[in-house]
Scaffold this active site. Sequence first.
Site, PDB file in Angstrom:
ATOM      1  N   GLU A  92      -7.839   5.096  -4.583  1.00 47.64           N
ATOM      2  CA  GLU A  92      -6.621   5.573  -3.932  1.00 47.64           C
ATOM      3  C   GLU A  92      -5.410   5.391  -4.844  1.00 47.64           C
ATOM      4  OE1 GLU A  92      -7.172   5.356   0.823  1.00 47.64           O
ATOM      5  OE2 GLU A  92      -7.311   3.412  -0.182  1.00 47.64           O
ATOM      6  N   GLU A 152      -7.032  -3.384  -3.934  1.00 46.51           N
ATOM      7  CA  GLU A 152      -8.414  -3.221  -3.513  1.00 46.51           C
ATOM      8  C   GLU A 152      -8.979  -1.867  -3.920  1.00 46.51           C
ATOM      9  OE1 GLU A 152     -10.605  -4.317   0.627  1.00 46.51           O
ATOM     10  OE2 GLU A 152      -8.936  -2.916   0.786  1.00 46.51           O
ATOM     11  N   ASP A 156       0.783  -1.241   0.000  1.00 44.34           N
ATOM     12  CA  ASP A 156       0.000   0.000   0.000  1.00 44.34           C
ATOM     13  C   ASP A 156       0.813   1.289   0.000  1.00 44.34           C
ATOM     14  OD1 ASP A 156      -1.975  -1.870   0.271  1.00 44.34           O
ATOM     15  OD2 ASP A 156      -2.681  -1.218   2.219  1.00 44.34           O
TER      16      ASP A 156
END
Length: 777
Positions: free
Chosen positions: A608, A604, A529
């Site tokens: 973002e 996911e 991430d």
Amino acid sequence: MAVVGLLVNTSADASGTHQILASTKAPDNGSIPSALETAGHLATQLILTSPIAVPTSLISIPLTIKTPLNHIFADPIATDAPPPSFEKKREHPVPRLGISGTAPFSTNKFYANFFLGGQTSPTYLHPYAVAWAKGKGASSSWGLAISHVEATQRVYGQSSPTTGAASYFINPVGIQSVCISAKELGSHTTLTTDSLHDFSVRVSLRPDASKPAAIQFPLVQGSAFISAVFNGSTPLIQTGVFYKTVTRSTREAKSGITKYKLHLEDGSTWIVYAYHTRGDPLDLHVINNGLAESKGPFYGVIQVAKDPGNGEPIYDQACGAYPTSVDLSGNAKDGKGSYTFTFKKSGMILTTLAMFALPHHTTSFDDATRANMTNVKLQTTTKGVATAVFADSWTMVEELPTNMSFVPWSPKAGSISTLSSTTKTFIHNIALQEISQNILQQTNQNSMYFSGKALAKFATLLMVINDILGDKPLAQAGLNQLKVAFARFAENKQLFPLVYESGWGGVVSSATYVTGNSGADFGNTYYNDHHFHYGYYIYSAAVIGHLDPDWVKPNKAYVNTLVRDVANPSTQDKFFPVWRCFDWYHGHSWAHGLFESLDGKDQESSSEDSMHAYAIKMWGAVSGDQNMASRGDLMLAVMARSMQSYYLYTQKNTAQPAQYIGNKAAGILFENKLDHTTYFGTNIEFIQGIHMLPLLPHTPLVRTPEFVAEEWNTYFGNGRAAAVVGGWKGILFGNYATIDPRGAYAVFSNPSFDPSWLDGGASLTWYLCYAAALGGL
């Protein structure tokens, strides 16, 4: 978010129930990490007047974006070491299994399974998948197993009662259609990797760690052949599907190339080409229905391709040459952008390559590349049907969103910064309340992710106050606080400071080093991430620099270090790998770091992902790096095209299965499956909403009005959104502003609006401003 556990895969049991074979690892306290603060988490009560003193110096600088430059991938962002505020560590908790060479090494690329865990989980090249058989499976091979899955082999999850769409689909793993091995390999075989680049890797199989490679496999995304280089070992061609027939062509495909056809028991046909550089041609002898063995040592290249029924003529032309890596180049000028894949090759170098393109490539090809498309097609696992292109380079062309700045934006109207005086007065009253929150407290969390979201929230709030509401004294006072909050991170004094670790080559959270928990902060230490986390800081820095240009220079090295970690464009930068997160072949990023997974990399939150590209665009513009700004523009344009094919589905979508597009959003997209869920819950507002946040000016570029309307009508219309609780309600109505900005404004301006409906990364001021601007209020 990316998975923080190991070997994640799904299957269906006898009843069709969806099972997780290995679950996501929770933090040590037993809680499941969430990607969202759903309650808003206001640090103080809202107040009606601002206690902030009027400053003596005011903000006056507007954002200006110059004409983008050409050759936008040519220069590094920087080549010096990260700032001394980052503690240096030589080792990382994850060992570098079998990797040759020196760091930096890519962590989030398609080939990571080769150096993680047992080194046997698949690598997805599209259209093929490969895996080290390691003596297991139906073939018992010690070589590299090759598979290709047809759409008819997919397994679908239970249908949704709301949409009728399948809850997931997954492709089978472990099929060993063709294995390329050598007689010299056995139980002491070791697998090593080297030449780890953004599109490619070289895998070597050695009889034992002390011996030279028996076979080397140059693996490149999109390859039409799986190629194996032999230097005197004895080839074995094995199968776990079993041979019906093995036939040798009576004619060479071209001078010096021997050709075999493998007809397997599953009805598929594979073609083997062998180009010998010295010694004898490949002479296979069928030992049994799972093994064909060369009669002697072989020097040269063996290539394997699956024939979809019409591929043989193209394969015959392209065999003998194989790709070894890809050079990425690009240009941006006058609102147009292009990027080119130039395939480096070896073998019979005068032969033109055949490479497979994904759907989002073919729809953006320039005329010259489009002319080289063939009618040879193969299904991919999660990216639709790939098309073979007979060319040594491809060029893709995009329209760039160069007119997008910090204020609300739409594809038709461009940037919108003008509101009516009545609307501005109303929003100003809300802004006075929200700017009085405790910025230092809200941004001081034990998570880079949540702290970054809070910084971005206040940055956006200040931009609205300054650029749209025109209250420069209030903006300046709030900016002073935001600078102090940001300085905590720029000076690396947060609760878990970042460290630069040279084992892999990157900036990671110290949380796992301190706690021993690999899942801390969503696995940031393990490279999960990073583009999500650091994107919020890069965006916040862009806003601060926009409001105070003098702030840029002393903070540039810190912010650029975060950009370099996630989106370094140049091999001249020896501290970070090239393009850690963004995958230029797939057109989006991978959030999954150093965790082995049967289903490959995953991501996911598509929103973002696009946020981090927008942040890079804006920081490039503010910091004066026009190449960076252009790369951000190009990334956004490519993402919009890719995500509208693979992540966000209208009824017109043809890339994903018809049984799945009714879900409207992917949920979690893996290389080998799609799963309409999240890592933190199964509420529909979670699953759809994680692809909505954060709402920023670029949002309508990726999430088109057509898509938003279909998604809203499917899940949230007829009062269903109003029944959602917590911060997800604000996210849903912020998204709704794309298609009904006045309706969304009515929700946000209602006196009964509850602050708990705001996500911890969102402000009511921004939602009101965004909806009002798009609605002409």
